[in-house]
Each structure stands twice: as structure tokens, then as C-alpha cells.
Design a protein around this motif. Structure first.
Motif, PDB file in Angstrom:
ATOM      1  N   ALA A 247      45.425  46.320  39.408  1.00 42.99           N
ATOM      2  CA  ALA A 247      44.215  46.290  38.695  1.00 42.99           C
ATOM      3  C   ALA A 247      43.257  45.118  38.334  1.00 42.99           C
ATOM      4  CB  ALA A 247      44.370  47.259  37.141  1.00 42.99           C
ATOM      5  N   THR A 248      44.198  44.013  38.128  1.00 44.96           N
ATOM      6  CA  THR A 248      44.039  42.780  38.066  1.00 44.96           C
ATOM      7  C   THR A 248      43.242  42.064  39.174  1.00 44.96           C
ATOM      8  OG1 THR A 248      45.602  42.429  36.263  1.00 44.96           O
ATOM      9  CG2 THR A 248      44.500  40.272  37.103  1.00 44.96           C
ATOM     10  N   GLN A 249      43.972  42.290  40.289  1.00 45.81           N
ATOM     11  CA  GLN A 249      43.436  41.889  41.546  1.00 45.81           C
ATOM     12  C   GLN A 249      42.178  42.768  41.890  1.00 45.81           C
ATOM     13  OE1 GLN A 249      47.164  42.949  43.578  1.00 45.81           O
ATOM     14  NE2 GLN A 249      47.575  40.652  44.111  1.00 45.81           N
ATOM     15  N   ASN A 251      40.203  44.139  40.038  1.00 45.71           N
ATOM     16  CA  ASN A 251      39.033  43.575  39.109  1.00 45.71           C
ATOM     17  C   ASN A 251      38.435  42.242  39.795  1.00 45.71           C
ATOM     18  OD1 ASN A 251      37.599  43.312  36.999  1.00 45.71           O
ATOM     19  ND2 ASN A 251      38.884  42.861  35.478  1.00 45.71           N
TER      20      ASN A 251
ATOM     21  N   GLN B 249      45.948  34.309  36.720  1.00 44.56           N
ATOM     22  CA  GLN B 249      44.895  35.268  37.479  1.00 44.56           C
ATOM     23  C   GLN B 249      43.632  35.545  36.758  1.00 44.56           C
ATOM     24  OE1 GLN B 249      48.007  38.188  37.924  1.00 44.56           O
ATOM     25  NE2 GLN B 249      47.905  37.867  40.190  1.00 44.56           N
ATOM     26  N   VAL B 250      43.828  35.879  35.551  1.00 42.93           N
ATOM     27  CA  VAL B 250      42.660  36.351  34.638  1.00 42.93           C
ATOM     28  C   VAL B 250      41.696  35.299  34.548  1.00 42.93           C
ATOM     29  CG1 VAL B 250      42.177  36.472  32.159  1.00 42.93           C
ATOM     30  CG2 VAL B 250      43.693  37.897  33.228  1.00 42.93           C
ATOM     31  N   THR B 253      39.649  35.352  37.551  1.00 43.26           N
ATOM     32  CA  THR B 253      38.761  36.244  37.335  1.00 43.26           C
ATOM     33  C   THR B 253      37.543  35.889  36.366  1.00 43.26           C
ATOM     34  OG1 THR B 253      40.525  37.884  37.552  1.00 43.26           O
ATOM     35  CG2 THR B 253      38.213  38.721  37.145  1.00 43.26           C
TER      36      THR B 253
ATOM     37  N   TYR C 184      43.155  51.279  45.516  1.00 42.37           N
ATOM     38  CA  TYR C 184      43.753  51.384  44.370  1.00 42.37           C
ATOM     39  C   TYR C 184      44.431  52.694  43.861  1.00 42.37           C
ATOM     40  CZ  TYR C 184      44.463  51.056  39.443  1.00 42.37           C
ATOM     41  OH  TYR C 184      45.041  50.830  38.173  1.00 42.37           O
ATOM     42  N   THR C 248      44.788  44.284  49.746  1.00 42.50           N
ATOM     43  CA  THR C 248      44.416  44.113  48.604  1.00 42.50           C
ATOM     44  C   THR C 248      43.889  42.684  48.852  1.00 42.50           C
ATOM     45  OG1 THR C 248      45.533  45.552  47.602  1.00 42.50           O
ATOM     46  CG2 THR C 248      43.796  44.193  46.309  1.00 42.50           C
ATOM     47  N   LEU C 252      39.907  40.988  49.705  1.00 43.23           N
ATOM     48  CA  LEU C 252      39.121  39.790  48.433  1.00 43.23           C
ATOM     49  C   LEU C 252      38.729  38.731  49.641  1.00 43.23           C
ATOM     50  CD1 LEU C 252      38.539  38.742  46.023  1.00 43.23           C
ATOM     51  CD2 LEU C 252      40.775  37.718  45.793  1.00 43.23           C
TER      52      LEU C 252
END
Lengths: 323, 323, 323, 323, 323
Positions: A247-249, A251, B249-250, B253, C184, C248, C252
Motif C-alpha cells: 500500500a505504501t508503494q 500510494n 519510504q513515507v 511519498t 494491488y 509495482t 512507478l
């Protein structure tokens, strides 16, 4: 604080007893004593250590707290450390600690920084004299089982939060800061729980796979059942953690996608403004001889050209999905 | 440099002795000698190697330093290498090395590039003759325990730094370069500590799970306790490392999100300027027949149109969160 | 709900029997009874528990459901929990549960939240009396084999979806939101299946590697075959999961690449508009002495300059791939 | 090419011998022969294989090269394959291969594509007759130890490069292409070394943990020491690899951060130009009645307004860190 | 289709025999029969199953195909499944399957969807009667060895492709879509090969580490050699996979870097156009009193100012690397 102190014989409670009387009952072969302390002082722990002849290292661990979950054996006595996890009003996870000493004919449970007591466990045990006859081993099982059962709702809560996050990710706007914060918070809580459950699972697993201390004789099936529950929890946590990572990726990809959608819009609107501005600029030049300027419908035609150019652009942007 | 050299019998110190007298005491069955060196010269190490009859490979390891943490057995003697981690004034972690040779009736500890000595360990041991009677095995335990206890504050420091970083990430502006630098620095320190603690844990684990060299006879419970502490440290480090990865990672983002917020603002302001500029351009054209130019309120109406168009745009941007 | 209840002797069915008659047949040495329940009530489970003398922990697990897949042994009886996965009309995976109790001369299967029954398994078993003579062990194998065989189409489905996703990623436009959603969703389904298959594989593996409960005597080759199938499924799932992770990441990168392509276009078109606008601006200045303004071909030359400048730019952008 | 060929008795060299004489010495119980080849032809290898009666599979491995590092036992003979890593003038890592055959009373070392010889190892061995008396086992140890010692400087080099990269990442401009290239090159070299060291460590580990072929009798402590060194190398490589991964992620974040800094600057400067352009556009309109145009200080006031607007914007952008 | 069917005695071929004669030779103690089938029908497999008395589960596996690579033992017979990988004209990897049944005195190999036969293996075996005397075990080894040797060129191909990709990544333009596609395709092929090689390695490893079925007696050294080759392949694949992951991450960073380079260019050129446009706008205002408009050199000075401003900007952008 002493919560409870009772003596049992043959699976039945014979009396609520006084601290001072503990040693009398412990010395009887066919009795066993079950003591429960809550947020005890160091003095109370030392007193119990003396009463039950506990190993100094185990006492020290119980006194200092902040041990990792584990089950150790000291000269035939089991020392079990478990962590409790309770949600406070704000939904934050607060961790407490439960230490259980289980000897041949006694169980001593010490509860620290935890609201939920074990009165219900005691009641359930007392209502099943056939099992309670197994003595300390069964009580130890009942206590671990109770702590483990209290982890289960956390999995459901995490699953719900995960599902809620996924929905927000794809249906609503992904690029909100709160979404990222929630992902991170869920990850932190999950890690906290895994950090508490995983070592306990490893310790319980040893109890049902080969290593059978005397205290737990005949209880293997029961500890295996607890182990099954713990393993289910660990695996579920790992599954959710795995999805969280994805989910983080995802996102990040959605944020990047959003960015490119915005850039497209920016470019499209920029072009829609740039064309009339350019045309207007041309007819704003001061050349002496610009025949269009003196035509009768020069001005409306110029406006029309601007409009038509923009309309054509607009349709092309629309069709290619930029607007 | 010789820090300390004492002989013990029956758990009690009998004398501070001279280097030359070591062999006299070591030869006595019921004595044991505890020698502590600090930043020794090669000569001092060789001298001790001769005095205690140490294995040449162990001497070489002690002399060269830069070994990985480990516990090796050489003909009934244990050779233990541990790393110390001390924060200097700038908060940087500096690593030192402690080698311990533990034979049947002697302990030799060698400390290199480490400020904190083991005088307190010696004092605590001497104050507990019952345990000290176990001899070299107990002293080895006490030294390892002391080194491990000094790792614990690092975990708290890392937890604090992690929490501080998380707060900055979500409350303040995420997109500062210093935030990324701090994440990286924390990761580097963490890796350093893990690199020091993990091999030691693996070595100590062997000591409490099956392999019991003669020197450590009867000390298993104690080494298991040290192992529990080390495992707690390792797991906590891994937990923080996991969160650090997520935080990195966050952070990415959040930076991408920030970028898209800026692009939105850029696009919005661009539009707010582009509309009046376009209108002004149109009325700056030099067509001979542009009726508006000669209307009485042409100019103020044009200004009004610009203003109203911008107000409408402004409200739409506001509502969709672009501004 | 009782689906089926039959007694077998020597590999052949002797009768469909009544619930009440079960104990009569179970007490005969050379008979075995095979009972199948579907979505049973608690009462029915308790009744069976009493009839076959099942272990209380196993009964409790069967009653509560939501166990992890596992094979446990209780006093010579095997208790096996499996999860079924069935696609509903919307292609969503719905999970059910199958519990099997296999004792010396009985098999009890309980099916919950699962449409597909085991009538075909029963038929195939009854048509092969030579194997059915092995009794409960063979029936257990046949049931596990049937559940595992039903997992296989999922792998093909995942492989197809993965291939479809890859094609969309590279041939069509990568930057669609639906692509990310599908990635996902596939990951979530995959994780769900892995979460169901992996623990079963670990349990079955134990059955064919050393641990041989009496019920399964002589069936090792068969359980190893099931294990081979399960391992193939697990490995295929892991392979697809690995590719999903790469997809994934690649997605990106493609989104970022798309963004930079758009930025290039934006910049190019910006320049193509900016040049004429600048030139027009210059000749829109009101200086008293601007000779070009009064030249005969001033205006067309100015237009030509604009056009030529744009053409040159256009070709350069084209050649460098910006447009 | 034959580099060296000598016979030893009782830890002392007795003679440099001729190839033809090898079998004479090998047949003597108390002698052992040590032969060193460099880039040998197939014929030379076959000759030696015949002389020492080597296993055909080992000969084939030695002949073909490109084996993975390993230690195999063939009928009491050890066959050891190691890879050497030497930096050439451009700093590139070139790998070579060293095969060692160690039998009861002979050692044959074959060096391929490697500059550094083992003359120093031979000298050091010959200067320590006490150890050399152990024969082939000790020589094998000395050779492995020498190869392993030559890996150590690589760790220091990687550590230095890593530190240099980190400094560039945070102090200088992160967004240079060369930085990314260096990160990638370091990763590739690291992987290469790990790929060479890790299998060797696993093989040596077996030699010091249980499996003791006759050739190595009494040498366990020495092989454990080599294993310790190899494990330190492996762990250091893994530590650096871990930091490299983090550095790669951090680099991406820094690039993204840089991008958003540039976008902010772009937006700010865009606004600073757009405001005067808009105002100038307004006063460039040709309305008949624009009172400001005829005011005395109209023009300087307009210029002032432009300047003031830009100054205000400038200060706001400065304060919010956009400029 | 029957490819070959021959009987051997004492390591030498005695006759090409007919299918019907197989049982005659198999019943002779000192003979062994080697049969090779290619894309057989179900009938042919059943026939052979009857002839050699194969286990029904193994026959079923051979008939259905699509098993994972494995080596199973059924009552003293080995059943080995391997996958072949052949590149077709388009460079795509197509997988086939080879099943080998090896009993006490027979070998049956079944080849499906694979072009490359084993005639060369048979020839090599027949030319070495000393080894062929080992019978079925040796033939099994030779077949596995042949399949494994055919994997080796894939590693070289992957290494070449990886190097080619790395070069393109850093020397040419990183941001091409085809680069990403090639990375992904390489990853997919790699995963496919790993998925085929890894299970085979695990099975062969068991054959050379403890588990020695009668068929393979005396062949351990040979299976260890195959295992070494397989392990080298697996490790090389993992090394390339690791580099691929890094390359993917680096690619993303390069794309992001490219984006920021473009944004810098966009901003620079924007500024270079915006300055003259702004100045031109100012002198295009219609204020009655604008002294510059009436100066003699007003126009050329204005042009000069534009030019100089742009030159200054140009140099600053150049120096800071934006252009």
C-alpha cells in the motif's frame, strides 16, 4: 497490591488464605496455591520470592520489568513473561506486563501497567475441577490463553483499518497527507504487536515441541492449541504488514500519477491562455502597415480566431485525457 | 597498562598481587586470579600469554584487535571478544574492544579504546562471595553482563530519536534536507550497534543452549539471562530498523506530495495572472474598429471583468484545494 | 446438516447408516464410518464429538472456526483444518473451512461456508476398494488432495492476470489508475491464497517427513505427493509475488517517465508560444523612433521571423525527442 | 608452469625436488611434498593428477576453472577452490582462482589468473617447523588464511568509498549522475566480493564444526580462526550493502527534494515576472478613457506599483523558503 | 515415441532390444535396460509402467506433466523430474520436462516439449564402461548432469544482458521506455530459471548429504559435483537478481534526475523569454508621459537592455548548471 490468594486441593478451592499462611499450604503435597499481585512494590515481590523460594534472576526480571516475552525454567519452576496490549480512549496501544511463576504446587501472577485482571480466568478454572486438578501447569495455560485471546481483537481492528485505508487509497483522493499518516501509524502499531507476540510464540512453541518441564506434564495438547492461536496471529500480522508495504508503494505511485495529471492540466490551461495572448500580441504591434487592423471585421474575426483555436485545442486535450 | 591484579579464594579477595606472583596463585587449586589490562602494549599481552599459557591464536586476536564479537574455546579456556560503544561529546558512537580470557582459575580482561572501566563490576562481584565462589565463569558472566547493560541506553536513545523524527515528519515540513540526513544517520548508528550486538548474542546463545564449557559449569541460568537481554536488544534494533525503512519510504511519498502541492499552486497562480494578461492583450490590439474601446465605461468594465474572472477562478481553486 | 453417513468394510460400502447407528459400527474392529457434515449447528458437532469421543480442544476449534490450516494429533486421532477458496460471481475470493477428524476407524468431515462438496471424492474412493481398504488414512489423503487440487486453477488465473497486467503496463498507457488498482487487487488475492496454502503445506510436509501417526501408516508416498503439489503452488505464488513487486516498481518508474515526457512537451510548447509573444511585445512598444515599424514589409517580415523561429525550435525539439 | 616443488620431513624442507621424483617422496610415510603450479596447461594438471592419484572429478574441476568456492572431500583427500580478487590499475576487481589439493602427505596448489603468489606463505611456514610438522592440513590452513587476509583490504576500501559517497550525498549536490554511478559501481563490486567470500565461509565453517577430515586432524582451532575472519568479512559486506540500499533510497528522496526546490524557484520567479507583465498589459490597453494614462505621475507610479508588488512577493517567497 | 531401447551388461551394450523383450532383460540380475521416450502417449507410459512395475503415483505425475522439479523415492526406485529451458528463435525461453525413472536395473527417461535429446549422453556413457558398470545410478547422474550443463549458458546470457543494460543505463539516455521493458523481461526470465533450478538443487543436495538410496550407492561424489554446479547457478542467478533490483531503483533515480534537469531547463528558458517580454510590456504602455519613448536612442537602448539582461541570466544559468 495483593489481588487474590487462594489454596486448592484436588481441583477445588479450599480457602482464601492469608499471605502468611502460604508456606503452610505449599508444604502440603496435594495442595496448590494461586497468588495474584497487581503493580506490586519491590517489597511485596521480595516477600513472595522468599515465600516460594524463587530464583534471584527471575525475581530481578520481575522487579525491573521491561523484559522481552519469554518462558524460562529455573530448577523445575517456570517463569513466564508476557506483554499485554490495551487500547486507551484515544485508540493508542498501551503495553503492560504479566509475569507468571509456576512451580510444582504454586502459581504466582504479577500484573503491571495493565487494567484487565484475571478474575474471569480464575472463575473459569474453578468451574472446571477436572482440569484444575492438573494444578500449576493448567493455571499457567489458562493465563497464557487469556492473554493470547486478548490479542485477537487487535487483528480484526488492523484488518478493518487496512480495508478502510485501501478504500480511501483508491476511491477518494490518494494524495492526502492524512492517508500517509494513517498508513504509518498502522505500521507502527502492527510492529509493536508483532514485537510482543512473536517472542511469546517462540517460547510457547518450545513448550509443545519436545521440551516438557515437569510443571506442564500432560498439558502439551493445550499448549499446542495456544501455539496455534499465536501462530495464526503472527501470520495475520505478517500478512497485513506485507499489504501495508504494498500500500505504501502504491500510494507513492498514486501521488506521482496525481502529479502528472496536474502537470497535464497545467500544460493544457497554459496553452489555452497562451494562444489568444500570442494573437493579441501580434495585433498589438505598432507597424504602420498592418492591413488587418483596418478591415471592417478585423476585430471580431481576430476574436473568433482566438476562440476557434482554443476550441480546437480544448477538444484535442479532452480527447487525449489531459483535461 | 595494568589496572588491577588480585587473587581470590573461596569467593573472597585474598590479596592485590604483583604480576610476577600470578603464576604462584594460579598453580594453587583453590585460588583464582583476576587481572585487568587497559590499552596494553604487545609486550604486556605476550607476558600475560606466557603467565597464563594462552593459545597463540587467541593472543594474536587480542593483539591485533578489530575482531568480530565472539566466544571461542581453546583447550578448556574461553576467549571472549566484545565491542563497547560509547557516545563522545558530539553524540558520535565510538567503538572499543574488550577481550576476556577465562581459564579454570583465572580471568584476564583487556580493554582497548574504551573509557568505561570495570571497577564497579569487580566491586559488585567482591560484595557477593557466594556467587564469586563459582570463580572464572561467574566473573566472565559479570563482565559480559556489564558490557550488555551498557548497550541498553542506546535503545532508548534510538527510540527517542525515532519518535522525534516521526514527529518532524508529520507535524513540521517533511521536505527538509536535515530530516533525511537525520534518518540516514540514525540508520547508520543502528546498523553499527546491530553489527556489534548480533554476533555477541549468537555466541552467548550457544553458551546457554547445549554447549557448556567447563569454565561455565553451573552458570547456564545466568548466561541465559544475558542472552535474553541481548535478544531483547537485537529485536528492538530490528524493530526500529523496520520503522526507519518505512519512515524513509513515507518521507519520499511526502516529498512527492509536497511537489504536487507546489505544482498545483504554481498552476493556480499562473492561471490567475494569465487571465487578466490575456484580456489586457486583447484590448491592447490596434484594430481600427474596436467599439469597446470607445465606450464610456469600457476601461472600468474591463478591469471588473478581469477581477471577477480571477475571483471565480480563486474560489474554484480554493474549493478543490489547489490554493 | 448431515450430508452423508456410511459404513465401510474391507474397502467396500456396506450401508448408509443412521446417526444413531454410528457407535455400533465404530465398535467393530474391521469397519470404518465416514460422516460428512455441512454448516453444522453446535449441537450436531457436540453430538458427533460424543459419538466419536473427540478431544474437547479439537471440538472447540471446529465449533469456533477461523483456525489457521493445520494438522494436529490428539491421542491417535488426526484433526485437520483446511481453508477452501471459491470465486464468487464478481471474481472475489471467498474462503470457507473444512475440518476433518480422522480416527482409527472413522472419518468426520465438516464443511463450512463452502459450496463445493466432496461427493465426487467419496465416489472416487468407493470405486477403488484396494486403496479404500487403507481406511481413514486414505480418506484423509483423498480429502486433502481434493482441496489442494481446487487451489490449482487459482495459479493459472493469477498467471493470466499477471500477463494481462504486464501487457497493459508496456503496450498501453502505464499511467492509468486502474492499472495500479489491479496490481494491488492481485497482490491482495495472492497474499490471501498464500496465507491459506502455506500453513497447510507445512503441516502436510510433517506428515511425509518422519512423523507418521498410526492413522496414516503406509500412506507416506501419497502425502508426499500432496506435499509436492502444495510446494509447487507455494513456489508459484512466490514467483508471481516477486514479479508483482517488480511490476509495482516498474510502474512507478513508468509514471515518472511519463511525467518527464509531459514536462518536456509542456516546455516545448511553452517556448513555441513564448517566442512570437516576445517579438510581438517588442513591436508593440510605443517608442517614437522604431524604424522597422515604418518599413514597407515590416509587418510581414515580423510574422515571418516569428514563424521561422518557431520552425527552427520545432525541428530541434523534434530531433531531441521532446515533441 | 611449475613454480615450486619441495619435499618436507618433520617440519623441515629436505630438498627442492624434480617433478619426476615426487612419487618417491610421497611413498615415504614421514615425508610430505608441496607443489605449486601457476596457469598450468591441461597436460601439467593431468600429470599431477597421475602423480598424486587425484579424483577425476576434482581434476576436471581444476581444469575447467570457474567453479564456485568450495571444499570437497574425495577419499580422504581435500579439494579446495578459492577465488582471488585483485584490483588492476583502473581500480577494477579482477578475479582469479586458486585450487588446493591436500592429501595425507602432499599439497598441490594451482593458481590461475592471479598475480600474487604464495612464496611468502611458504616462507612463513618453513620458518615455523613446529606447526609445519602437522603437514598438509597446516599448509592448507596457511594457504586459505593467506587468501582470506587478502580480502581484508577490500573491506576498508569499501568502507572508505561508502563514507566518501555519504559525504557527497549530503554536503555536495546530491543530484549528480556520477553519484548514482558510483553507488551502483560500489554495489556491483560488493556483490562480486560477497559472491566469492560467502561460499568459502560456508565451506570453512563446516571444517570447524563437526566435520573433521583426517587431513585436518588437530587443526580445528586454526580453521575456526579463519572462519571467524571470513564471517567478519561477510558481515561487514552485508553491513555496507545495507547502508548502500539506504543510500540509494535517500538519494532518490534527495533528487525528488531537489526537484521540488527547483519547482518552487520556478514558480516564484514566474510570479515575479508575471505581476509587472500583467500591470504593463493593463496600461497597454487602448481604451479611449483611461484617466491614469494622462495623470502626471502615471508612468512612474505604475513602475513603482510593479516594483513594490514584486518586493512584497519577493519577501514572502524568501520567508517561506521558496527563494 | 520410443527413441531408444538398449540392454547393457557389465558396462557394455549387449543389444538394441524390442519393447517386448524388456522384461526378459530386466529379470536378469547382471543386466540393465535403458529406455528413452519422447513426447509419449498415455498408452506408451502405461505400457512402460507395467513393464517396469512403476508406482502409480509416479506414473500419474509423468502422465500429467507440469510437476515441480524433484527427486522422489518409491520402494527403492527413484523418480526424478527436471525442467529443460530452450531459447526459441525469438530468444524466448520455452520450458520442457524430463522425467527419469531409475530402478535397480533399468532407467526410463521421458522427454516432453524439449528439442535437445540425450543421444550424446548415451554415447559418452557407452564410451566409459568402467563408470557405466555402476548401472542405473550412473545413468541418472549423467542425465541430470547433462540437463544442468544446459542451464549454464543461460547464466552467461543473463550476465551479458545485465552488462548491456548497465551500459545503456549510464552511458546512453536512461529514460527510455525500452530500457525499463528490458529490465523487466530479464527479471522475468531470471525468475523463470530460478523457479526451475532451485527445487532441483534442493533435491540433488539431499542425494549427496546423508540420504543415499540403493540405486545411487557409490555415486555420492558425482551427485555432489552436480550439486556444486547447481549451487553455482543458483547463486549466480541470485547475484544477478540482486543487481537487477538495484538497477531498477537506480533507473527510477535517473528518471527523476532527468525530470529535474528538464525542469531546470524549462525554468531557465522561461526566464530568458519572460524578461524581454516584461520590458517590452512596460514600453508598450500608453501613458501620456513616458520620457524614454521620445528619447533618440530609446528603442535601441531598450533592445540592448533586454539583450544584456538575458546574457547575464544566461551566464548565471550556465554556471549553476541549469542550462
Amino acid at each position: 497490591m495483593l489481588v487474590n490468594c487462594a489454596a486448592y486441593r484436588d481441583g477445588r478451592k479450599i480457602a482464601d488464605i492469608d499471605k502468611a499462611a502460604i508456606s503452610d499450604y505449599v508444604s502440603q503435597e496435594d495442595c496448590f496455591v494461586w497468588v495474584a499481585l497487581k503493580n506490586p512494590t519491590e517489597g511485596e515481590i521480595d516477600e513472595m520470592g522468599h515465600e516460594f523460594d524463587l530464583h534471584p534472576l527471575a525475581i530481578e526480571d520481575a522487579r525491573h520489568g521491561h523484559q522481552r516475552p519469554k518462558i524460562d525454567e529455573y530448577d523445575g519452576m517456570l517463569f513466564c513473561v508476557m506483554h499485554t496490549l490495551e487500547s486507551d480512549e484515544d485508540g493508542l496501544l498501551r503495553s503492560g506486563e504479566v509475569c507468571v511463576f509456576a512451580g510444582r504446587n504454586f502459581v504466582l501472577s504479577i500484573r503491571n501497567r495493565s487494567e484487565a485482571g484475571f478474575q474471569d480466568v480464575r472463575k473459569r478454572c474453578e468451574s472446571d475441577p477436572l482440569m484444575l486438578r492438573h494444578g500449576a501447569g493448567f493455571v499457567l495455560y489458562a493465563l497464557i490463553d487469556a492473554v493470547v485471546d486478548r490479542y485477537l481483537p487487535l487483528i480484526d481492528r488492523f484488518d478493518d483499518e487496512m480495508e478502510y485505508l485501501e478504500n480511501r487509497l483508491f476511491t477518494a483522493r490518494a494524495t492526502t497527507r492524512s492517508n500517509i499518516e494513517d498508513l504509518y501509524a498502522l505500521k507502527r502499531d502492527l510492529t509493536k504487536v508483532l514485537h510482543v507476540v512473536h517472542p511469546l510464540q517462540e517460547s510457547v512453541k518450545k513448550l509443545c515441541g519436545g521440551w516438557t518441564p515437569g510443571v506442564c506434564a500432560g498439558m502439551q495438547d493445550y499448549f499446542r492449541d495456544v501455539n496455534d492461536h499465536l501462530e495464526r496471529i503472527v501470520r495475520s500480522l505478517e500478512r497485513i504488514r506485507d499489504m501495508l508495504l504494498t500500500a505504501t508503494q502504491v500510494n507513492l505511485t498514486l501521488v506521482a500519477l496525481d502529479e502528472s495529471v496536474i502537470t497535464k492540466k497545467l500544460a493544457s490551461w497554459g496553452a489555452l491562455f497562451a494562444v489568444p495572448t500570442m494573437i493579441a500580441g501580434i495585433y498589438g504591434m505598432n507597424f504602420a502597415q498592418m492591413p488587418e487592423l483596418h478591415m471592417r471585421y478585423g476585430y471580431p474575426v481576430a476574436l473568433l480566431v482566438m476562440l476557434v483555436a482554443d476550441l480546437i485545442l480544448w477538444r484535442r486535450f479532452r480527447r487525449s485525457g489531459w483535461l
